[in-house]
Design a protein around this motif. Structure first.
Motif, PDB file in Angstrom:
ATOM      1  N   SER A   1       0.854  -1.191   0.000  1.00 39.18           N
ATOM      2  CA  SER A   1       0.000   0.000   0.000  1.00 39.18           C
ATOM      3  C   SER A   1       0.884   1.232   0.000  1.00 39.18           C
ATOM      4  O   SER A   1       1.792   1.352   0.821  1.00 39.18           O
ATOM      5  N   ALA A   2       0.593   2.133  -0.927  1.00 36.30           N
ATOM      6  CA  ALA A   2       1.360   3.373  -1.030  1.00 36.30           C
ATOM      7  C   ALA A   2       0.821   4.464  -0.113  1.00 36.30           C
ATOM      8  O   ALA A   2       1.204   5.622  -0.230  1.00 36.30           O
ATOM      9  N   GLY A   3      -0.069   4.082   0.816  1.00 34.18           N
ATOM     10  CA  GLY A   3      -0.595   5.066   1.755  1.00 34.18           C
ATOM     11  C   GLY A   3      -1.804   5.784   1.201  1.00 34.18           C
ATOM     12  O   GLY A   3      -2.642   5.182   0.522  1.00 34.18           O
ATOM     13  N   ALA A   4      -1.915   7.046   1.494  1.00 35.32           N
ATOM     14  CA  ALA A   4      -3.106   7.802   1.117  1.00 35.32           C
ATOM     15  C   ALA A   4      -3.141   8.078  -0.382  1.00 35.32           C
ATOM     16  O   ALA A   4      -2.127   8.422  -0.991  1.00 35.32           O
ATOM     17  N   ASP A   5      -4.317   7.912  -0.961  1.00 34.73           N
ATOM     18  CA  ASP A   5      -4.558   8.235  -2.367  1.00 34.73           C
ATOM     19  C   ASP A   5      -4.348   9.738  -2.585  1.00 34.73           C
ATOM     20  O   ASP A   5      -4.879  10.567  -1.839  1.00 34.73           O
ATOM     21  N   LEU A   6      -3.569  10.100  -3.599  1.00 39.56           N
ATOM     22  CA  LEU A   6      -3.242  11.506  -3.826  1.00 39.56           C
ATOM     23  C   LEU A   6      -4.480  12.336  -4.138  1.00 39.56           C
ATOM     24  O   LEU A   6      -4.562  13.512  -3.740  1.00 39.56           O
ATOM     25  N   ASN A   7      -5.441  11.750  -4.835  1.00 42.00           N
ATOM     26  CA  ASN A   7      -6.679  12.493  -5.110  1.00 42.00           C
ATOM     27  C   ASN A   7      -7.457  12.749  -3.832  1.00 42.00           C
ATOM     28  O   ASN A   7      -8.061  13.810  -3.654  1.00 42.00           O
ATOM     29  N   TRP A   8      -7.438  11.759  -2.936  1.00 44.80           N
ATOM     30  CA  TRP A   8      -8.084  11.940  -1.627  1.00 44.80           C
ATOM     31  C   TRP A   8      -7.372  13.041  -0.834  1.00 44.80           C
ATOM     32  O   TRP A   8      -8.013  13.900  -0.227  1.00 44.80           O
ATOM     33  N   MET A   9      -6.037  13.023  -0.861  1.00 46.96           N
ATOM     34  CA  MET A   9      -5.275  14.063  -0.166  1.00 46.96           C
ATOM     35  C   MET A   9      -5.542  15.436  -0.761  1.00 46.96           C
ATOM     36  O   MET A   9      -5.635  16.442  -0.037  1.00 46.96           O
ATOM     37  N   LYS A  10      -5.685  15.483  -2.087  1.00 47.03           N
ATOM     38  CA  LYS A  10      -5.970  16.768  -2.742  1.00 47.03           C
ATOM     39  C   LYS A  10      -7.322  17.305  -2.307  1.00 47.03           C
ATOM     40  O   LYS A  10      -7.471  18.495  -2.022  1.00 47.03           O
ATOM     41  N   ARG A  11      -8.323  16.420  -2.245  1.00 50.74           N
ATOM     42  CA  ARG A  11      -9.639  16.841  -1.777  1.00 50.74           C
ATOM     43  C   ARG A  11      -9.558  17.323  -0.337  1.00 50.74           C
ATOM     44  O   ARG A  11     -10.170  18.334   0.033  1.00 50.74           O
ATOM     45  N   ALA A  12      -8.796  16.590   0.472  1.00 53.22           N
ATOM     46  CA  ALA A  12      -8.669  16.960   1.883  1.00 53.22           C
ATOM     47  C   ALA A  12      -8.025  18.332   2.048  1.00 53.22           C
ATOM     48  O   ALA A  12      -8.407  19.118   2.922  1.00 53.22           O
ATOM     49  N   ALA A  13      -7.052  18.626   1.178  1.00 48.85           N
ATOM     50  CA  ALA A  13      -6.357  19.916   1.268  1.00 48.85           C
ATOM     51  C   ALA A  13      -7.298  21.078   0.990  1.00 48.85           C
ATOM     52  O   ALA A  13      -7.074  22.203   1.469  1.00 48.85           O
ATOM     53  N   ASN A  14      -8.353  20.815   0.225  1.00 46.96           N
ATOM     54  CA  ASN A  14      -9.320  21.869  -0.103  1.00 46.96           C
ATOM     55  C   ASN A  14     -10.497  21.910   0.863  1.00 46.96           C
ATOM     56  O   ASN A  14     -11.378  22.756   0.728  1.00 46.96           O
ATOM     57  N   ASN A  15     -10.522  20.982   1.827  1.00 46.93           N
ATOM     58  CA  ASN A  15     -11.612  20.938   2.796  1.00 46.93           C
ATOM     59  C   ASN A  15     -11.268  21.739   4.037  1.00 46.93           C
ATOM     60  O   ASN A  15     -10.107  22.068   4.286  1.00 46.93           O
ATOM     61  N   GLY A  16     -12.286  22.000   4.829  1.00 48.57           N
ATOM     62  CA  GLY A  16     -12.085  22.697   6.088  1.00 48.57           C
ATOM     63  C   GLY A  16     -11.619  21.758   7.177  1.00 48.57           C
ATOM     64  O   GLY A  16     -11.478  20.551   6.985  1.00 48.57           O
TER      65      GLY A  16
END
Length: 261
Positions: free
Chosen positions: A61-76
């Motif tokens: 497992s490469a850890g967190a999905d980059l798209n998920w991390m990108k969404r998280a970065a734009n969330n509150g």
């Protein structure tokens, strides 16, 4: 039915395959939710004695999905807190399963992937495996996985790798206690099966009690309170039908009832 996992049953052994090989089994909200659900279901299944966690394809497992991390970065903050709680719950659910768990690490286990390996009771790695707490490279920290990685490698080693994000090869991972075994790729499954075979010899209630014992005793001062607690734990376990069966089987020179169930 799962969308990101495959559950393979082989007698009393269940293998949870993370099945996003094209994304190196990186996890997002769905994989986190499904892995949590799978662990809960398998822990409640009395026919299952041991659980292997594995990854399809090149990577564990490469850890967190980059798209998920990108969404998280734009969330509150609130949305990020909910995501972080879900990840922390998944890791704790895996770590606190009553059944023995084994991580089968054939390739990269990075960030949260390294956390998954550390959260399992036992970790077996291919010599091709590589580990890292790479979070600082993204401006974050390995927060959710930290209790399990610290438990595996200790604060001194974690202080280095949490800050440097250096890659850790399989031999080094074994040296620092992150994995129990490091073997050639063609020997990986045989080693996992060897350990599974040893686990199936033990009493299931005793194994669950052993895991709980470690959580209760680790890091505690040896004092009258702790000594009394350990006395109570063994006294209660000796009175169980499983313990009576185990002792009787030993004296009768036969296998206990739980073997072959």
């Amino acid at each position: 039915m799962f969308m990101t996992l495959e559950i393979e049953l082989n007698g009393p052994v269940a293998t949870i395959w993370m099945n996003r090989p094209e994304l190196h089994n990186a996890f997002d909200e769905l994989l986190i939710a499904e892995l949590t659900a799978a662990c809960i279901a398998l822990d409640a299944d009395t026919d299952i004695r041991a659980v292997v966690l594995a990854g399809r394809g090149k990577s564990f497992s490469a850890g967190a999905d980059l798209n998920w991390m990108k969404r998280a970065a734009n969330n509150g903050v609130d949305d990020n807190l909910n995501d972080a709680r879900a990840l922390a719950k998944m890791l704790r659910t895996l770590a606190e399963m009553k059944k023995p768990t084994i991580a089968r690490v054939q390739g990269a286990a990075l960030g949260g992937g390294m956390g998954l390996a550390a959260a399992c009771d036992i970790a077996v790695a291919s010599s091709k495996a590589v580990f890292a707490t790479s979070e600082v490279k993204f401006g974050i920290i390995p927060s959710a996985i930290s209790p399990y990685v610290l438990r595996a490698i200790g604060a001194r080693q974690a202080t280095r790798y949490f800050q440097s994000a250096e890659r850790i090869d399989a031999a080094r991972a074994r040296e620092i206690g992150l994995v129990h075994e490091a073997v050639e790729p063609e020997q990986l499954d045989a080693k996992v099966q060897e350990i599974v075979g040893a686990l199936l010899q033990g009493g299931p209630l005793a194994q669950a009690a052993a895991k709980d014992l470690i959580r209760a005793v680790n890091g505690q001062l040896i004092n009258e309170t702790l000594v009394e607690e350990t006395a109570h734990r063994i006294a209660h376990l000796r009175a169980t039908p499983e313990a009576r069966e185990g002792i009787a089987a030993f004296l009768d020179k036969r296998s206990p009832a739980w073997i072959g169930e």
